[in-house]
Design a protein around this motif. Structure first.
Motif, PDB file in Angstrom:
ATOM      1  N   LYS A   1       7.284  -4.674 -19.282  1.00  0.00           N
ATOM      2  CA  LYS A   1       8.264  -4.369 -20.833  1.00  0.00           C
ATOM      3  C   LYS A   1      10.113  -3.748 -20.122  1.00  0.00           C
ATOM      4  CE  LYS A   1       5.045  -5.070 -23.763  1.00  0.00           C
ATOM      5  NZ  LYS A   1       5.690  -6.475 -24.862  1.00  0.00           N
ATOM      6  N   ASP A   2       9.215  -3.235 -18.688  1.00  0.00           N
ATOM      7  CA  ASP A   2      10.622  -3.290 -17.766  1.00  0.00           C
ATOM      8  C   ASP A   2      11.472  -4.402 -17.359  1.00  0.00           C
ATOM      9  OD1 ASP A   2      10.433  -0.720 -18.223  1.00  0.00           O
ATOM     10  OD2 ASP A   2       9.648  -0.269 -16.334  1.00  0.00           O
ATOM     11  N   LEU A   3      10.918  -5.756 -17.388  1.00  0.00           N
ATOM     12  CA  LEU A   3      11.564  -7.171 -16.864  1.00  0.00           C
ATOM     13  C   LEU A   3      12.722  -7.232 -18.165  1.00  0.00           C
ATOM     14  CD1 LEU A   3      11.796  -8.948 -14.767  1.00  0.00           C
ATOM     15  CD2 LEU A   3      10.098  -9.897 -16.518  1.00  0.00           C
ATOM     16  N   GLN A   4      14.293  -7.421 -17.141  1.00  0.00           N
ATOM     17  CA  GLN A   4      14.883  -7.865 -17.850  1.00  0.00           C
ATOM     18  C   GLN A   4      16.065  -8.793 -18.056  1.00  0.00           C
ATOM     19  OE1 GLN A   4      16.818  -5.183 -19.898  1.00  0.00           O
ATOM     20  NE2 GLN A   4      15.093  -3.708 -18.933  1.00  0.00           N
ATOM     21  N   VAL A   5      15.189  -9.779 -18.783  1.00  0.00           N
ATOM     22  CA  VAL A   5      15.524 -11.464 -18.442  1.00  0.00           C
ATOM     23  C   VAL A   5      15.862 -11.813 -20.266  1.00  0.00           C
ATOM     24  CG1 VAL A   5      14.091 -11.629 -16.763  1.00  0.00           C
ATOM     25  CG2 VAL A   5      13.180 -11.513 -18.675  1.00  0.00           C
ATOM     26  N   ASP A   6      16.015 -13.180 -20.201  1.00  0.00           N
ATOM     27  CA  ASP A   6      16.462 -13.487 -21.841  1.00  0.00           C
ATOM     28  C   ASP A   6      16.243 -14.372 -21.693  1.00  0.00           C
ATOM     29  OD1 ASP A   6      18.205 -14.695 -23.841  1.00  0.00           O
ATOM     30  OD2 ASP A   6      19.561 -14.844 -22.846  1.00  0.00           O
TER      31      ASP A   6
ATOM     32  N   GLY B   1      12.611 -20.983 -16.720  1.00  0.00           N
ATOM     33  CA  GLY B   1      11.360 -19.955 -16.203  1.00  0.00           C
ATOM     34  C   GLY B   1      11.351 -18.695 -14.980  1.00  0.00           C
ATOM     35  N   ILE B   2       9.739 -18.551 -14.642  1.00  0.00           N
ATOM     36  CA  ILE B   2       9.686 -17.546 -13.753  1.00  0.00           C
ATOM     37  C   ILE B   2      10.362 -17.498 -12.670  1.00  0.00           C
ATOM     38  CG2 ILE B   2       7.387 -17.917 -12.876  1.00  0.00           C
ATOM     39  CD1 ILE B   2       8.151 -14.578 -13.874  1.00  0.00           C
TER      40      ILE B   2
ATOM     41  N   MET C   1      15.401 -27.912  -4.229  1.00  0.00           N
ATOM     42  CA  MET C   1      15.127 -26.695  -5.178  1.00  0.00           C
ATOM     43  C   MET C   1      16.304 -25.917  -4.966  1.00  0.00           C
ATOM     44  SD  MET C   1      11.354 -26.224  -6.218  1.00  0.00           S
ATOM     45  CE  MET C   1      11.313 -24.945  -4.685  1.00  0.00           C
ATOM     46  N   VAL C   2      16.509 -25.127  -6.517  1.00  0.00           N
ATOM     47  CA  VAL C   2      17.155 -23.866  -5.999  1.00  0.00           C
ATOM     48  C   VAL C   2      16.138 -22.981  -6.880  1.00  0.00           C
ATOM     49  CG1 VAL C   2      19.539 -23.143  -6.128  1.00  0.00           C
ATOM     50  CG2 VAL C   2      19.319 -24.625  -5.681  1.00  0.00           C
ATOM     51  N   THR C   3      15.786 -21.944  -6.892  1.00  0.00           N
ATOM     52  CA  THR C   3      15.685 -21.129  -7.588  1.00  0.00           C
ATOM     53  C   THR C   3      15.643 -19.801  -6.969  1.00  0.00           C
ATOM     54  OG1 THR C   3      12.557 -20.828  -8.816  1.00  0.00           O
ATOM     55  CG2 THR C   3      13.258 -21.533  -5.463  1.00  0.00           C
ATOM     56  N   ARG C   4      14.982 -19.644  -8.390  1.00  0.00           N
ATOM     57  CA  ARG C   4      15.398 -18.025  -8.527  1.00  0.00           C
ATOM     58  C   ARG C   4      14.205 -16.562  -9.055  1.00  0.00           C
ATOM     59  NH1 ARG C   4      17.814 -13.337 -11.024  1.00  0.00           N
ATOM     60  NH2 ARG C   4      19.151 -15.382 -12.237  1.00  0.00           N
ATOM     61  N   ARG C   5      13.486 -16.123  -9.099  1.00  0.00           N
ATOM     62  CA  ARG C   5      12.434 -15.277  -9.294  1.00  0.00           C
ATOM     63  C   ARG C   5      13.366 -14.139 -10.233  1.00  0.00           C
ATOM     64  NH1 ARG C   5       6.999 -15.192  -9.858  1.00  0.00           N
ATOM     65  NH2 ARG C   5       6.058 -13.208 -10.330  1.00  0.00           N
ATOM     66  N   ALA C   6      12.918 -14.512 -11.485  1.00  0.00           N
ATOM     67  CA  ALA C   6      12.695 -13.605 -12.518  1.00  0.00           C
ATOM     68  C   ALA C   6      13.167 -12.031 -11.756  1.00  0.00           C
ATOM     69  CB  ALA C   6      12.354 -13.945 -14.313  1.00  0.00           C
ATOM     70  N   GLY C   7      13.996 -11.390 -12.242  1.00  0.00           N
ATOM     71  CA  GLY C   7      14.097 -10.075 -11.840  1.00  0.00           C
ATOM     72  C   GLY C   7      13.802  -9.390 -10.118  1.00  0.00           C
ATOM     73  N   SER C   8      14.665 -10.770 -10.001  1.00  0.00           N
ATOM     74  CA  SER C   8      15.559 -10.937  -8.943  1.00  0.00           C
ATOM     75  C   SER C   8      16.792 -10.781  -8.674  1.00  0.00           C
ATOM     76  CB  SER C   8      14.365 -12.064  -7.606  1.00  0.00           C
ATOM     77  OG  SER C   8      14.654 -11.648  -6.296  1.00  0.00           O
ATOM     78  N   ASP C   9      17.312 -10.290  -7.488  1.00  0.00           N
ATOM     79  CA  ASP C   9      18.982 -10.561  -7.213  1.00  0.00           C
ATOM     80  C   ASP C   9      19.386 -11.831  -6.673  1.00  0.00           C
ATOM     81  OD1 ASP C   9      19.568  -9.523  -9.288  1.00  0.00           O
ATOM     82  OD2 ASP C   9      19.647  -7.535  -7.356  1.00  0.00           O
TER      83      ASP C   9
ATOM     84  N   GLN D   1      18.901 -17.936 -12.986  1.00  0.00           N
ATOM     85  CA  GLN D   1      17.037 -17.767 -12.542  1.00  0.00           C
ATOM     86  C   GLN D   1      16.654 -18.514 -13.561  1.00  0.00           C
ATOM     87  OE1 GLN D   1      15.633 -14.916 -15.769  1.00  0.00           O
ATOM     88  NE2 GLN D   1      14.537 -16.491 -16.734  1.00  0.00           N
ATOM     89  N   GLY D   2      15.304 -19.136 -12.605  1.00  0.00           N
ATOM     90  CA  GLY D   2      14.530 -19.976 -13.025  1.00  0.00           C
ATOM     91  C   GLY D   2      14.718 -21.384 -12.039  1.00  0.00           C
TER      92      GLY D   2
END
Length: 616
Positions: A53-58, A81-82, A143-151, A174-175
């Motif tokens: 519940k603390d994961l701040q993502v849209d 996504g993730i 491929m460019v990617t960023r984990r949800a919740g990470s900067d 994100q994604g």
């Protein structure tokens, strides 16, 4: 962290070379694989938001977007996504961390060399490496990617050769986005123009229409796919091709399914299920790390892959989805093992799968033969694992028998052919049909016309001991127990020989006795009805289990000239030491005749040489 160049794992490098030289007959599937990966990433993000519940993502507009640039000759598949961290990128993209990779690559090379394209295609997705199919149509992939919740974002690039580069990407959304620098379109080489929107529409409509997330072309608002879960659509509204594509999506198989199974339950708890029987056994079917193929959804929300609680291990080849209405979205694998609703769903799924197999056996002999040849060994594991459904499992099993050299038989059909007076279902176990048919144990039964089941799978050695009977009729090994005719005519004439041989061979056999089960062989080895078979004993010892020495019974054929001659010689020359050698040769021959291993091959050869020398 600075950019770094990393060598591909050896197996990944070999796989990339196969991809570059195109083992696929239809290159369109690269887009299906990338969309499938994107869909999985969206599923995982939504699930993560339920659990954290603390994961701040849209998550208001989760989707897959495809961008085509005809001028730059690129196509990009992007999801929100993730995503992945740098370590996950290296672990998941640079390495094929799967059991059986070497076998997979050998099979791929063989299929490619022999132009068995379908076989090669079938192997790729099963090991979760569909991402590599991008290199069939691209000179390079970014491929460019960023984990949800990470900067921290990550950029991965490769030309599909020996290495790839990984670098930081501070502004990554994100994604994950995968951009392919496309090879030139070439109609003669079956290389379409993948920057053409009509080509993209065609591929998405054919392969990914069932994906439940919107798939959009860049700049358009209307999705290319219908987004309705197949299992939620009326049965008559789904075509065979749609079922086949969905099966490929959930199974990573390239074949069509052998059979499609739909279930829907309403009432105290509701669920829908869409399951498939594969037409070929998964490559990892008998690997320790084999995966079960049923996904769990709750109210259309993906919960987990390979849900062990939904199907027993012996049905691990079943693929598909179960969508339950009343489970918690935050359910764990541990909780599922104890959940009453899941246990009830599991029971219904098992009964439905077994009844489907039974229907194939009754109504479609060709499909059943395909199924049993591919998955039968796994199904028979259920005779040990699932005693509650043992009768149903036995009913769908078939076995080779002496009744027909080509066509296997069911136990029910065997019983129908049993002659009057036969009270047991006779079977023999061994490494091959040929070995069993040439066994001395078969001689009298063959002469009498009795049918014998020929069981050659390792699992057969175990289940026949535990099952014991079918429909009230006992199962009996022809290599155990006494013969039907316990009293052998003229037995008193051989009493001295039997007693003497028992003493000579005391270190090797438990007992020596006469038998009527032999017609042409001089001797055979048998066990008591409760003894472990030699093959099963060998299996346990190979697994490192310590077992006491199991001595068997040597049975003599009093009508054989060798046995009769040895009796006469022993009566005339009871102190002749050479006769003991003959007794040992007789026991060794019996062991070899059934395919056994001599404990002292060199000693056996020395005795044989001495006896042969005496005949010259």
């Amino acid at each position: 962290m600075t950019a770094e160049t990393i060598e591909f794992q050896a197996e990944a490098r070999q796989l990339l070379q196969l991809m570059v030289h195109s083992i696929y007959s239809n290159r369109d599937v690269f887009l299906r694989e990338l969309i499938s990966n994107a869909s999985d990433a969206l599923d995982k993000l939504r699930l993560e938001t339920y659990r954290d519940k603390d994961l701040q993502v849209d998550v208001s507009d989760l989707h897959v977007e495809i961008t085509a640039d005809a001028d730059a000759r690129t196509v990009t598949v992007r999801d929100n996504g993730i995503g992945m961290t740098r370590d996950e990128v290296v672990a998941l993209i640079g390495t094929i961390a799967k059991s059986g990779t070497a076998e997979m690559l050998a099979s791929l090379r063989a299929a490619n060399d022999s132009q068995e394209i379908g076989a090669a295609q079938e192997l790729i997705g099963k090991f979760g490496v569909g991402f590599y199919s991008s290199f069939m149509v691209a000179d390079s992939v970014t491929m460019v990617t960023r984990r949800a919740g990470s900067d921290a974002g990550v950029r991965w690039e490769s030309a599909g050769e020996g290495s790839y580069t990984v670098d930081d990407e501070p502004d990554a959304p994100q994604g994950t986005s995968v951009t392919l620098a496309l090879k030139p379109a070439d109609a003669e080489d079956a290389m379409p123009d993948y920057t053409d929107p009509s080509t993209i529409r065609r591929i998405v409509t054919r392969y990914s229409d069932f994906i439940t997330w919107p798939i959009r072309l860049s700049g358009e608002t209307e999705p290319l796919n219908r987004m309705k879960a197949l299992w939620a659509r009326p049965k008559d509204d789904v075509s065979a091709e749609e079922y086949a594509e969905f099966y490929r999506h959930v199974s990573h198989d390239w074949q069509e399914p052998l059979e499609t199974i739909r279930l829907q339950a309403e009432g105290t708890f509701e669920y829908q299920a869409l399951l498939f029987l594969p037409s070929r056994a998964p490559m990892d079917l008998f690997l320790r790390e084999s995966r079960r193929g049923v996904q769990l959804y709750v109210r259309r929300v993906f919960i987990m892959d390979d849900c062990e609680a939904l199907v027993p291990e012996y049905l691990r080849f079943v693929k598909g989805v179960v969508d339950a209405a009343d489970l918690s979205l935050n359910v764990s694998r541990e909780i599922l093992q104890q959940d009453r609703q899941i246990q009830l769903i599991r029971k219904r799924l098992v009964r439905k799968v077994l009844s489907t197999i039974k229907a194939l056996q009754t109504d479609d002999a060709e499909k059943y033969a395909t199924f049993w040849g591919e998955m039968g060994r796994a199904v028979k594991e259920g005779l040990l694992e699932d005693p509650d459904n043992r009768a149903e499992i036995l009913a769908v099993c078939s076995f080779a028998s002496t009744h027909d050299p080509e066509k296997p038989t069911t136990l029910a059909a065997y019983k129908e052919r049993m002659p009057e007076g036969q009270e047991q279902i006779l079977y023999a176990t061994g490494e091959s049909r040929t070995a069993i048919e040439n066994s001395p144990h078969m001689e009298a039964l063959r002469a009498k016309g009795h049918e014998v089941l020929l069981l050659t799978d390792p699992i057969d050695e175990v289940w026949v001991e535990q099952v014991g009977e079918f429909d009230g009729t006992p199962l009996a090994s022809i290599a155990k127990g006494a013969t039907e005719d316990d009293e052998v005519e003229g037995a008193e004439q051989f009493a001295g020989l039997v007693s003497w041989m028992g003493e000579v061979l005391a270190d090797d056999v438990r007992e020596v006795r006469l038998t009527s089960r032999l017609t042409t062989s001089p001797a055979c080895l048998v066990g008591d009805s409760t003894d472990m078979t030699p093959t099963l004993e060998k299996m346990y010892r190979a697994m490192g289990q310590e077992l006491p020495t199991i001595k068997r019974i040597l049975e003599l054929n009093p009508g054989h000239p060798l046995v009769a001659g040895l009796r006469t010689a022993h009566e005339e020359r009871p102190d002749d030491a050479a006769l003991a050698d003959t007794a040992r040769l007789l026991a060794g021959m019996a062991l070899l005749a059934e395919g056994g291993d001599l404990t002292d091959p060199a000693g056996f050869v020395q005795i044989l040489a001495r006896r042969l020398e005496g005949t010259l």
